[in-house]
Design an enzyme around this catalytic site. Structure first.
Site, PDB file in Angstrom:
ATOM      1  N   ARG A  55       0.822  -1.209   0.000  1.00  0.00           N
ATOM      2  CA  ARG A  55       0.000   0.000   0.000  1.00  0.00           C
ATOM      3  C   ARG A  55       0.860   1.265   0.000  1.00  0.00           C
ATOM      4  O   ARG A  55       0.382   2.356  -0.252  1.00  0.00           O
ATOM      5  CB  ARG A  55      -0.975  -0.010   1.196  1.00  0.00           C
ATOM      6  CG  ARG A  55      -1.892   1.183   1.249  1.00  0.00           C
ATOM      7  CD  ARG A  55      -3.183   1.001   2.069  1.00  0.00           C
ATOM      8  NE  ARG A  55      -3.084   0.024   3.134  1.00  0.00           N
ATOM      9  CZ  ARG A  55      -2.536   0.250   4.344  1.00  0.00           C
ATOM     10  NH1 ARG A  55      -2.035   1.427   4.637  1.00  0.00           N
ATOM     11  NH2 ARG A  55      -2.495  -0.711   5.241  1.00  0.00           N
ATOM     12  N   TYR A 107     -15.668  18.205 -14.543  1.00  0.00           N
ATOM     13  CA  TYR A 107     -15.969  16.788 -14.381  1.00  0.00           C
ATOM     14  C   TYR A 107     -16.943  16.621 -13.200  1.00  0.00           C
ATOM     15  O   TYR A 107     -16.674  17.075 -12.090  1.00  0.00           O
ATOM     16  CB  TYR A 107     -14.689  15.986 -14.132  1.00  0.00           C
ATOM     17  CG  TYR A 107     -14.989  14.519 -14.155  1.00  0.00           C
ATOM     18  CD1 TYR A 107     -15.237  13.869 -15.355  1.00  0.00           C
ATOM     19  CD2 TYR A 107     -15.097  13.789 -12.983  1.00  0.00           C
ATOM     20  CE1 TYR A 107     -15.572  12.528 -15.390  1.00  0.00           C
ATOM     21  CE2 TYR A 107     -15.423  12.441 -12.999  1.00  0.00           C
ATOM     22  CZ  TYR A 107     -15.657  11.822 -14.212  1.00  0.00           C
ATOM     23  OH  TYR A 107     -15.993  10.495 -14.236  1.00  0.00           O
ATOM     24  N   ASP A 178      -6.818  20.316 -12.917  1.00  0.00           N
ATOM     25  CA  ASP A 178      -7.085  19.022 -13.534  1.00  0.00           C
ATOM     26  C   ASP A 178      -6.621  19.131 -14.982  1.00  0.00           C
ATOM     27  O   ASP A 178      -7.222  19.838 -15.788  1.00  0.00           O
ATOM     28  CB  ASP A 178      -8.591  18.717 -13.445  1.00  0.00           C
ATOM     29  CG  ASP A 178      -8.949  17.342 -13.991  1.00  0.00           C
ATOM     30  OD1 ASP A 178      -8.256  16.858 -14.909  1.00  0.00           O
ATOM     31  OD2 ASP A 178      -9.938  16.759 -13.500  1.00  0.00           O
ATOM     32  N   LYS A 203      -7.820   8.453 -19.222  1.00  0.00           N
ATOM     33  CA  LYS A 203      -8.159   9.086 -20.497  1.00  0.00           C
ATOM     34  C   LYS A 203      -6.943   9.079 -21.435  1.00  0.00           C
ATOM     35  O   LYS A 203      -6.502   8.034 -21.835  1.00  0.00           O
ATOM     36  CB  LYS A 203      -8.694  10.487 -20.235  1.00  0.00           C
ATOM     37  CG  LYS A 203      -9.741  10.544 -19.103  1.00  0.00           C
ATOM     38  CD  LYS A 203     -11.044   9.850 -19.423  1.00  0.00           C
ATOM     39  CE  LYS A 203     -11.945   9.674 -18.217  1.00  0.00           C
ATOM     40  NZ  LYS A 203     -12.254  10.904 -17.490  1.00  0.00           N
TER      41      LYS A 203
HETATM   42  C1  LIG Z   1     -12.695  11.172 -16.170  1.00  0.00           C
HETATM   43  C2  LIG Z   1     -12.277  12.417 -15.502  1.00  0.00           C
HETATM   44  C3  LIG Z   1     -12.040  12.446 -14.125  1.00  0.00           C
HETATM   45  C4  LIG Z   1     -12.264  11.238 -13.239  1.00  0.00           C
HETATM   46  O1  LIG Z   1     -11.341  10.245 -13.520  1.00  0.00           O
HETATM   47  P1  LIG Z   1     -11.606   8.664 -13.289  1.00  0.00           P
HETATM   48  O2  LIG Z   1     -10.336   8.062 -13.732  1.00  0.00           O
HETATM   49  O3  LIG Z   1     -12.796   8.305 -14.140  1.00  0.00           O
HETATM   50  O4  LIG Z   1     -11.904   8.487 -11.847  1.00  0.00           O
HETATM   51  C5  LIG Z   1     -11.603  13.634 -13.568  1.00  0.00           C
HETATM   52  N1  LIG Z   1     -11.430  14.745 -14.322  1.00  0.00           N
HETATM   53  C6  LIG Z   1     -11.663  14.758 -15.649  1.00  0.00           C
HETATM   54  C7  LIG Z   1     -11.458  16.013 -16.421  1.00  0.00           C
HETATM   55  C8  LIG Z   1     -12.090  13.600 -16.284  1.00  0.00           C
HETATM   56  O5  LIG Z   1     -12.343  13.611 -17.597  1.00  0.00           O
END
Ligand SMILES: *Cc1c(COP(=O)(O)O)cnc(C)c1O
Length: 366
Positions: A55, A107, A178, A203
């Site tokens: 962990r 998001y 982000d 992504k």
């Molecule tokens: C998909 C996404 C998230 C969340 O990510 P996960 O891997 O699905 O938990 C956060 N911010 C943005 C801009 C996203 O497109």
């Protein structure tokens, strides 16, 4: 026989980014070593080292973290998902009614996490149009956290990160960006003055729609220790297989991004002249395009129903092109148009993508 010459692994300082993506964070190049960091399945390790327990650390995470950390100009921590990463950062930075400035479209899961903190009395959210630097600066005055997403999901609004980070710093607030949509190849928020970057590596970084993974990157040692501590204690750690897949995906990020971005630019040019499209949102870079379809939600749904090559799905950033009408999610922000389709452009042939999309747009009009 002579000893084989010991080759040093390249550092990011010594090579350009396209080379770092391929050559960085590899195992030491000694005879018979594999090129790729293997998947290490381990819950525990022989005592006495810094890793100690599964962990706390894993060599496959470490390779992914080194590659990404250098790309963003900080140190990275991998998490089980993008939302695990955002949750860890928010939990470290909030508490006692802390003001969090956040985009008026972003998001959904991140906004919901902030709302949950609000309900618990740990945060108070002020939502802003991220293109309005003045509004961000005003809101930042009372804030503990300025949370930006740029470009935003799904309106693709672009923030002046440097201006926002300056305003936040002057107010003693931490700026988080982000960077999922831009990736470090198109935008390096830490260079622009932000304190923390979060990613949904699910992504574009991993890029093949086969893994869920997140990351936090910062160059601030104190913040790094606090987020690492949060990960150790709360345990939203990735599996080694996921880290391996994401690392493998990042190796080709440069070529995937170049190709998908060229496709996106060409589709934007063609979409701007199409009578079924009322508005095209494109920040001028990246692989995401949002269009507002003439005829409202029903017409947009008909387009979604008519595509064959484009995949109807949520998520984004894979090699395959996909689309979704965002307001079909009941909790999507009301600042997002009912007719908005979010297009995630992949690396297929652009004429095939255009042919399928234009046929679906024409079908949507009837
Ligand atoms: C998909 C996404 C998230 C969340 O990510 P996960 O891997 O699905 O938990 C956060 N911010 C943005 C801009 C996203 O497109």
């Amino acid at each position: 026989m002579n000893e084989p010459e010991r080759k040093a692994a390249p550092s990011h300082d010594a090579v350009r980014t396209a080379t770092w993506l391929v050559a960085g964070a590899r195992p030491e190049p000694v005879p018979d070593a594999p090129f790729n960091q293997p998947v290490t399945f381990a819950s525990t390790y022989h005592a006495g080292g810094p890793m100690a327990y599964g962990r706390y650390g894993n060599p496959t995470w470490t390779a992914f973290e080194q590659l990404l950390g250098e790309l963003e100009g900080g140190r990275a921590l991998a998490f089980a998902s993008g939302l695990a990463a955002s949750s860890a950062v928010l939990s470290v930075l909030t508490g006692d009614d802390a003001v969090v400035v956040a985009p008026d479209n972003a998001y959904l899961g991140v906004l919901d996490q902030i709302r949950e903190l609000e309900a618990a009395g740990a945060a108070r959210m002020i939502q802003v149009d991220v293109t309005d630097a003045e509004a961000i600066a005003t809101a930042a005055r009372s804030a503990s956290v300025v949370w930006l997403e740029s470009p935003t999901n799904p309106n693709l609004d672009v923030a002046d990160i440097a201006a926002a980070a300056r305003a936040a710093r002057a107010a003693g607030a931490v700026t988080v960006v982000d960077n999922t949509f831009a990736t470090p190849l198109r935008q390096r928020p830490l260079d622009l003055g932000a304190d923390v970057v979060v990613h949904s590596a699910t992504k574009l970084l991993a890029g093949h729609s086969d893994v869920v993974l997140g990351a936090v990157v910062t160059a601030d040692d104190t913040l790094f220790q606090r987020v690492d501590g949060q990960r150790r204690l709360h345990g939203a750690v990735p599996g080694p297989m996921e880290a391996y897949l994401a690392l493998r995906g990042v190796r080709t990020l440069g070529v995937r991004l170049d190709r998908a971005e060229a496709n996106a630019g060409e589709l934007v040019r063609r979409l701007r002249g199409h009578p079924a499209v009322e508005r095209v949102r494109y920040p001028g870079f990246g692989t995401m395009v949002s269009i507002e379809v003439a005829g409202g939600a029903a017409a947009a749904d008909r387009v979604v129903g008519a595509v064959r090559l484009w995949v109807h799905s949520t998520s984004l950033g894979g090699v395959e092109s996909s689309l979704e009408r965002r307001r079909h999610w009941p909790t999507e922000s009301v600042t997002v148009a009912e007719s908005l389709l979010r297009l995630s452009v992949g690396i297929e042939d652009v004429d095939d993508l255009w042919g399928d999309l234009v046929r679906a747009l024409d079908a949507g009009r009837t």
